[in-house]
Structure formats: structure tokens, C-alpha cells
Design a protein around this motif. Sequence first.
Motif, short mmCIF file in Angstrom:
data_model
loop_
_atom_site.label_atom_id
_atom_site.label_comp_id
_atom_site.label_asym_id
_atom_site.label_seq_id
_atom_site.Cartn_x
_atom_site.Cartn_y
_atom_site.Cartn_z
N PHE A 105 -6.67 -1.58 -6.95
CA PHE A 105 -7.01 -0.82 -5.60
C PHE A 105 -6.30 -0.90 -4.74
CE2 PHE A 105 -9.51 -1.11 -1.84
CZ PHE A 105 -10.06 0.07 -1.79
N GLY A 106 -5.68 -2.16 -4.26
CA GLY A 106 -4.54 -2.30 -3.31
C GLY A 106 -3.59 -1.37 -3.36
N LEU A 107 -3.09 -0.98 -4.56
CA LEU A 107 -1.94 -0.43 -4.84
C LEU A 107 -2.07 1.19 -4.56
CD1 LEU A 107 0.89 0.13 -5.93
CD2 LEU A 107 0.00 0.26 -8.24
N VAL A 108 -3.43 1.51 -5.01
CA VAL A 108 -3.94 2.80 -4.90
C VAL A 108 -4.17 3.14 -3.38
CG1 VAL A 108 -5.85 4.52 -4.90
CG2 VAL A 108 -4.97 3.02 -7.10
N TYR A 109 -4.73 2.20 -2.70
CA TYR A 109 -4.77 2.33 -1.04
C TYR A 109 -3.59 2.54 -0.26
CZ TYR A 109 -6.15 1.10 3.61
OH TYR A 109 -6.47 1.24 4.93
N PHE A 110 -2.81 1.63 -0.63
CA PHE A 110 -1.47 1.51 0.12
C PHE A 110 -0.60 2.90 -0.16
CE2 PHE A 110 -2.48 -2.83 0.95
CZ PHE A 110 -2.48 -2.73 2.38
N THR A 111 -0.76 3.15 -1.62
CA THR A 111 0.13 4.48 -1.80
C THR A 111 -0.19 5.46 -1.15
OG1 THR A 111 0.55 3.35 -4.22
CG2 THR A 111 0.63 5.88 -3.95
N SER A 112 -1.66 5.79 -0.98
CA SER A 112 -2.44 6.97 -0.30
C SER A 112 -1.87 6.67 1.14
CB SER A 112 -4.05 6.77 -0.35
OG SER A 112 -4.28 5.68 0.24
N LEU A 113 -1.60 5.68 1.81
CA LEU A 113 -1.21 5.93 3.12
C LEU A 113 0.03 6.18 3.44
CD1 LEU A 113 -2.57 2.36 4.34
CD2 LEU A 113 -3.81 4.52 4.36
N THR A 114 1.12 6.58 2.40
CA THR A 114 2.31 6.93 2.60
C THR A 114 2.41 8.44 2.90
OG1 THR A 114 2.85 7.36 0.36
CG2 THR A 114 3.51 5.01 1.04
N GLN A 115 3.53 9.03 3.46
CA GLN A 115 3.58 10.36 3.63
C GLN A 115 3.60 11.20 2.50
OE1 GLN A 115 7.06 10.96 6.12
NE2 GLN A 115 5.75 10.68 8.14
N SER A 116 4.45 10.78 1.51
CA SER A 116 4.24 11.43 0.12
C SER A 116 4.05 10.74 -1.01
CB SER A 116 5.71 12.19 -0.09
OG SER A 116 6.23 13.06 0.80
N PRO A 117 2.67 10.56 -1.13
CA PRO A 117 1.92 9.40 -2.12
C PRO A 117 2.63 9.71 -3.53
CG PRO A 117 0.34 10.31 -0.88
CD PRO A 117 1.64 11.22 -0.63
N ASP A 118 3.18 8.93 -4.10
CA ASP A 118 3.61 8.67 -5.58
C ASP A 118 2.63 8.01 -6.42
OD1 ASP A 118 4.87 8.94 -7.76
OD2 ASP A 118 6.67 7.32 -7.36
N TYR A 119 1.74 8.80 -6.74
CA TYR A 119 0.77 8.06 -7.72
C TYR A 119 1.15 7.68 -8.97
CZ TYR A 119 -2.60 9.18 -3.81
OH TYR A 119 -3.08 9.20 -2.53
N THR A 120 2.42 8.15 -9.24
CA THR A 120 2.81 7.88 -10.88
C THR A 120 2.99 6.43 -10.89
OG1 THR A 120 5.21 8.24 -10.27
CG2 THR A 120 3.97 9.96 -10.97
N LYS A 121 3.37 5.66 -10.04
CA LYS A 121 3.40 4.21 -10.03
C LYS A 121 2.14 3.53 -10.27
CE LYS A 121 4.71 3.91 -5.77
NZ LYS A 121 5.10 3.39 -4.34
N ILE A 122 0.95 4.27 -10.27
CA ILE A 122 -0.41 3.52 -10.64
C ILE A 122 -0.60 3.63 -12.06
CG2 ILE A 122 -2.83 3.78 -10.11
CD1 ILE A 122 -2.01 5.02 -7.65
N PHE A 131 1.12 -5.63 -7.82
CA PHE A 131 1.05 -6.42 -6.31
C PHE A 131 2.07 -6.52 -5.46
CE2 PHE A 131 0.65 -10.66 -4.35
CZ PHE A 131 -0.50 -10.46 -3.44
N GLN A 132 3.37 -6.81 -5.83
CA GLN A 132 4.62 -6.84 -5.15
C GLN A 132 4.87 -5.33 -4.52
OE1 GLN A 132 6.41 -9.49 -4.44
NE2 GLN A 132 5.13 -10.83 -5.35
N GLU A 133 4.40 -4.15 -4.90
CA GLU A 133 4.67 -3.07 -4.46
C GLU A 133 4.11 -3.08 -2.72
OE1 GLU A 133 5.87 -0.18 -5.00
OE2 GLU A 133 6.46 -0.53 -6.97
#
Length: 299
Positions: free
Chosen positions: A28-45, A89-91
Motif C-alpha cells: 500500500f505504501g508503494l502504491v501511495y508514494f508512487t501515485s504522488l510522483t509526477q509520472s507514476p510508474d506503476y509497473t514497479k508494483i 519497502f526501500q523504494e
Amino acid sequence: MNNTRSPLFKQFYPEDLIVLGVSPLILFGLVYFTSLTQSPDYTKIITPAVSLLVLTFFVIYQRSTPNRTVKFLRSYLHIPFYGIIFSAFQEYIHKLNPTDYDSLLLKADLSVFGFDITRVLEPLVNKPLTELLTLSYFSYYVLPTLTFVLLYFAKDPASLLKARNYLLAIIIGWYGALVFYLALPAAGPDIAFPEHYTVPLTGLSPLTNMYLENLGKYLRESFVRNTFPSMHFGIILITNYFAFRFKRKYFLFCTLPLGTLLAIATVYLRQHYLIDLVGSLPVAALSIYLANRIIRKTA
């Protein structure tokens, strides 16, 4: 042996509860912080999400089949899965705590021991020793699997319970250490203080040099912060405990010598401060104690 298990423990092993309880929060943390970036890269999820689904499938499906392979995978998959969820987590760990505490850890070394062990060892750096210690350092990625397999497939009626006892101990150590990585993120001596070293770490083989080069590049370009405590050393301590307890020859001829060399390698290769190794001692001891206690109560 206590067979009065709670309904929850009848459905899941304690190690399952830890992993399946913590991992969705990390995801969930990974999804949340990825969504805050300008160009979210959801492939890392994708990788951690799919891996969590696969692990959950085996945990649930194994209850309905006596198949020994499925039973083995149900437990074993926790080991490679940790590496995947750790990377997730380290992301974003630096977004939760952007301060690095390398200076504090180095000061702790100087205050407690009176020296910086990584600089003390620098005059001893040479290619054959670097080759040997790099291989020993890499054994961290092999010994948990090897130990679990040896315990699981031993000709012993209690082999599954012994393997699960070991697995639970390393899972408690691994996931418990995440709290420290969040509270005291640090990059390690080689990344935080490159100006301290004049002698490069090079081995004898191209493979070793490629590994060291890629490791250094990865650590410099990523936000991996897993210095205190050293779970390289902590997991080896746990492994040696269970090897000594259940596989004495394996302990004498494999885990003890490799563990000793790995402990040296963590500071020789400038990946850890000496205080990191000291910090892993109570983590390993507590992990073993809790695992033994939980297994006795829930088996």
C-alpha cells in the motif's frame, strides 16, 4: 506439544501471519508514494503484488492438499518473497524518513570501539582476500535456502517443524529489522564516506569485479537504507544457531566458517559499521527466542 491452537493459527502458520500482515501495508505504501510522483510508474508494483498473490495462493491451497511439493513451497516461498517485499519497502523509505544516520553510526563506532574498522582493514585489502570475502558475503543469499531445504528434507519425523522453526526465526528478524531501517536509515560506509578510502576493492575474477561494481552502482543510485542492524550478520547468526542445534556437521563445515568470513566481509567490503554487527546480536537472539516460544505454543 500444545495442540489447542486458536482458529487463526489453525488456518495460518505464525510466519504466514507476519508476512501476510506486514506485506500488504508495504505494498500500500508503494502504491501511495508512487501515485504522488509526477509520472507514476506503476509497473514497479507488479512484481511484489503478483508475488504476494502467489504466496497467498500456496498458503491457502496447501491446507486442502497433502502434496509434499505444495507444502514445501508454501513455506519456502517466504524466503525469496522477503527480497521482493524488501525492495518494495526501500523504494519509499527515504520519503518516510529522509535523514541518513551514517554520521551517527560512525560516531558510535568511534565512541564505543575507538576506531573505524573499515579504515583499519584498508591496508589489508588485496585481490585474493577480496575474492574470498565477496564470495562469503554472497553466501547470505544462499544459506537461508540451503538450511531450510536441509532441515525440511531431513529423515526426521519433526523435519517440517524444525524447518518452520528456522523459517519463523529469520522472518521475525527480517521483518523486525524493517523498523530499524525506517528509524535509522543509513547507506553504509562505502556510499556515505567514499573519501575515506583510497584502495579500491577488486577481486581476482571478472565475475567478482562485476558483482562489486554492480553492487556499488545499485547502492549509489538507489535509496537502499539497510545498515543498522546488519541482517547479513543477523541471519547468519540465526542460521548457525539452528545448524548447531539440528545439523552439527553442516554447522562445523559450512555455516560456521562461512558465517565467520561473512562477518568480516561486511566491514571489509565497507557495507557496514561495526556497531551494525553488534546491533544484530540482540535482534538475532530475540528472533530465535520468540520463534522457539511461538512454535512450542502453536505446533
